[in-house]
Design a protein around this motif. Sequence first.
Motif, PDB file in Angstrom:
ATOM      1  N   UNK A 227       5.755  12.637  -1.730  1.00 32.67           N
ATOM      2  CA  UNK A 227       5.465  12.251  -0.918  1.00 32.67           C
ATOM      3  C   UNK A 227       5.831  10.292  -1.450  1.00 32.67           C
ATOM      4  N   UNK A 228       6.485  10.288  -3.064  1.00 32.04           N
ATOM      5  CA  UNK A 228       6.275   9.224  -3.789  1.00 32.04           C
ATOM      6  C   UNK A 228       7.903   8.874  -3.723  1.00 32.04           C
TER       7      UNK A 228
ATOM      8  N   UNK B  61       6.332   9.064 -23.226  1.00 34.72           N
ATOM      9  CA  UNK B  61       5.882   9.888 -23.837  1.00 34.72           C
ATOM     10  C   UNK B  61       4.811  10.742 -23.264  1.00 34.72           C
ATOM     11  N   UNK B  62       4.214  10.088 -22.426  1.00 31.77           N
ATOM     12  CA  UNK B  62       3.083  10.172 -20.984  1.00 31.77           C
ATOM     13  C   UNK B  62       3.270  11.602 -20.377  1.00 31.77           C
ATOM     14  N   UNK B  63       2.306  12.276 -20.332  1.00 28.47           N
ATOM     15  CA  UNK B  63       2.588  13.329 -19.439  1.00 28.47           C
ATOM     16  C   UNK B  63       1.503  13.196 -17.902  1.00 28.47           C
ATOM     17  N   UNK B  64       2.129  13.197 -17.270  1.00 30.96           N
ATOM     18  CA  UNK B  64       1.800  12.793 -15.736  1.00 30.96           C
ATOM     19  C   UNK B  64       1.529  14.073 -14.947  1.00 30.96           C
ATOM     20  N   UNK B  65       0.851  14.891 -15.445  1.00 30.35           N
ATOM     21  CA  UNK B  65       1.315  16.312 -14.678  1.00 30.35           C
ATOM     22  C   UNK B  65       2.220  17.249 -14.532  1.00 30.35           C
ATOM     23  N   UNK B  66       2.529  18.659 -14.333  1.00 33.42           N
ATOM     24  CA  UNK B  66       3.322  19.623 -14.122  1.00 33.42           C
ATOM     25  C   UNK B  66       4.309  19.039 -12.862  1.00 33.42           C
ATOM     26  N   UNK B  67       3.688  18.648 -11.887  1.00 31.45           N
ATOM     27  CA  UNK B  67       4.262  18.492 -10.154  1.00 31.45           C
ATOM     28  C   UNK B  67       4.904  16.909 -10.407  1.00 31.45           C
ATOM     29  N   UNK B  68       4.307  16.394 -11.070  1.00 33.61           N
ATOM     30  CA  UNK B  68       5.477  14.760 -11.324  1.00 33.61           C
ATOM     31  C   UNK B  68       6.788  15.031 -12.215  1.00 33.61           C
ATOM     32  N   UNK B  69       6.211  15.841 -13.829  1.00 32.74           N
ATOM     33  CA  UNK B  69       7.087  15.943 -14.259  1.00 32.74           C
ATOM     34  C   UNK B  69       8.160  16.266 -13.686  1.00 32.74           C
TER      35      UNK B  69
ATOM     36  N   UNK C 276      11.552   8.242  -3.161  1.00 27.40           N
ATOM     37  CA  UNK C 276      12.245   6.489  -2.617  1.00 27.40           C
ATOM     38  C   UNK C 276      11.489   5.012  -2.778  1.00 27.40           C
ATOM     39  N   UNK C 277      10.155   5.716  -3.621  1.00 26.89           N
ATOM     40  CA  UNK C 277       9.381   4.580  -4.854  1.00 26.89           C
ATOM     41  C   UNK C 277      10.508   4.365  -5.831  1.00 26.89           C
ATOM     42  N   UNK C 278       9.896   3.754  -5.941  1.00 23.61           N
ATOM     43  CA  UNK C 278      10.235   3.184  -8.117  1.00 23.61           C
ATOM     44  C   UNK C 278       8.989   3.333  -7.804  1.00 23.61           C
ATOM     45  N   UNK C 279       9.239   3.706  -9.258  1.00 21.91           N
ATOM     46  CA  UNK C 279       7.880   4.798 -10.446  1.00 21.91           C
ATOM     47  C   UNK C 279       7.707   4.026 -11.254  1.00 21.91           C
ATOM     48  N   UNK C 280       7.034   3.325 -12.111  1.00 22.96           N
ATOM     49  CA  UNK C 280       7.184   2.888 -13.098  1.00 22.96           C
ATOM     50  C   UNK C 280       6.544   4.253 -14.396  1.00 22.96           C
ATOM     51  N   UNK C 281       6.404   4.599 -15.885  1.00 20.46           N
ATOM     52  CA  UNK C 281       5.684   5.318 -16.006  1.00 20.46           C
ATOM     53  C   UNK C 281       6.077   4.724 -17.996  1.00 20.46           C
ATOM     54  N   UNK C 282       4.794   5.323 -18.989  1.00 24.01           N
ATOM     55  CA  UNK C 282       4.708   4.718 -20.325  1.00 24.01           C
ATOM     56  C   UNK C 282       6.052   5.725 -21.243  1.00 24.01           C
TER      57      UNK C 282
ATOM     58  N   UNK D  52       1.043  -1.299   0.096  1.00 23.79           N
ATOM     59  CA  UNK D  52      -0.099   0.160  -0.357  1.00 23.79           C
ATOM     60  C   UNK D  52       0.648   1.242  -0.123  1.00 23.79           C
ATOM     61  N   UNK D  53       0.311   2.190  -0.624  1.00 25.29           N
ATOM     62  CA  UNK D  53       1.307   4.191  -0.401  1.00 25.29           C
ATOM     63  C   UNK D  53       0.033   4.396   0.298  1.00 25.29           C
ATOM     64  N   UNK D  54       0.319   6.497   1.209  1.00 27.41           N
ATOM     65  CA  UNK D  54      -0.123   6.682   1.408  1.00 27.41           C
ATOM     66  C   UNK D  54       0.264   7.916   0.728  1.00 27.41           C
ATOM     67  N   UNK D  55      -0.263   8.995   0.131  1.00 27.44           N
ATOM     68  CA  UNK D  55       0.532   9.786  -0.352  1.00 27.44           C
ATOM     69  C   UNK D  55      -0.336  11.140  -0.456  1.00 27.44           C
ATOM     70  N   UNK D  56       0.266  12.488  -0.027  1.00 29.50           N
ATOM     71  CA  UNK D  56      -0.576  13.619  -0.538  1.00 29.50           C
ATOM     72  C   UNK D  56      -0.102  14.458  -1.745  1.00 29.50           C
ATOM     73  N   UNK D  57       1.078  14.309  -1.380  1.00 29.72           N
ATOM     74  CA  UNK D  57       1.372  15.068  -3.017  1.00 29.72           C
ATOM     75  C   UNK D  57       2.566  14.155  -3.659  1.00 29.72           C
ATOM     76  N   UNK D  58       3.630  14.978  -5.151  1.00 28.49           N
ATOM     77  CA  UNK D  58       4.531  13.528  -5.631  1.00 28.49           C
ATOM     78  C   UNK D  58       5.786  13.414  -4.729  1.00 28.49           C
TER      79      UNK D  58
END
Length: 252
Positions: free
Chosen positions: A121-122, A132-140, A124-130, A113-119
């Motif tokens: 908080x992620x 060419x995909x844009x996941x939002x300004x904060x994430x990018x 230290x996690x191993x995060x995936x992505x595809x 499980x994960x608990x987050x309020x903003x990016x």
Amino acid sequence: MRIVLLCISLLVGAAQAAADEVRLTNGEWPPYLGQSLPHQGIASRIVAEAFALEGITVQWDFYPWARALMLAQRGQRAGTAVWLRNEQRDHDFYVSDPVVDSSYYLFHRKDHPIDWQDVHDLKGLQIGGANGFDYGAAFQQAEADGSLTVRRQTNEQVGLRQLLAGRIDVFPMDKTVAFDMLHQHFSAAERAQLTFSPKPLRSDTLHLMLSRAVPGNAELIARFNDGLKQLRDSGKIAQYLMEVQQPLSLAP
């Protein structure tokens, strides 16, 4: 004289037929878009039926996404469907009213499980992505400055496989697309291992875009918006969305 009149009539008829057709690019993103899907996907169906209410027939050309966008941007096709809007696209295209909504969520294994309020908080996690995909300004931005470790995959199905294998901790996807993909390509036992955080990573709308390089597209986007409003007011858009969303579940 009769021959001349006949030629004029044929030319007028050909021009009218051309005016009543629009050639658009499209891509693969089930269940919204797809060449082999019924109606070429739910978003394609909405676009085509909105135009049809204005007496216009859509001709779809399917390409990889980058080429689909380029052809429309250069005016080699009238436009393309469907896309997030941004400053560059507003500059190059007439952008329609929203065709469908799109919300991205962070998918993860139920045993992680994960608990987050903003990016942030992620971190230290191993995060995936595809790719060419844009996941939002904060994430990018967090990805670009190294605050987040993001492992981009060749496509979303690979990302879900990586998630199931434990090679990544979270993978962002449009929820409707994720549910459809999990039911089409994964077993019930695999689906049962996954869930998603209730907080959306980003929520946006997707749009038809008509090239500013094509004469007449300013008027054409207005006609499309009129047809889209008629279709939405009729309740058909809600009905079509329910048809693809209602059966989708992560339950086995």
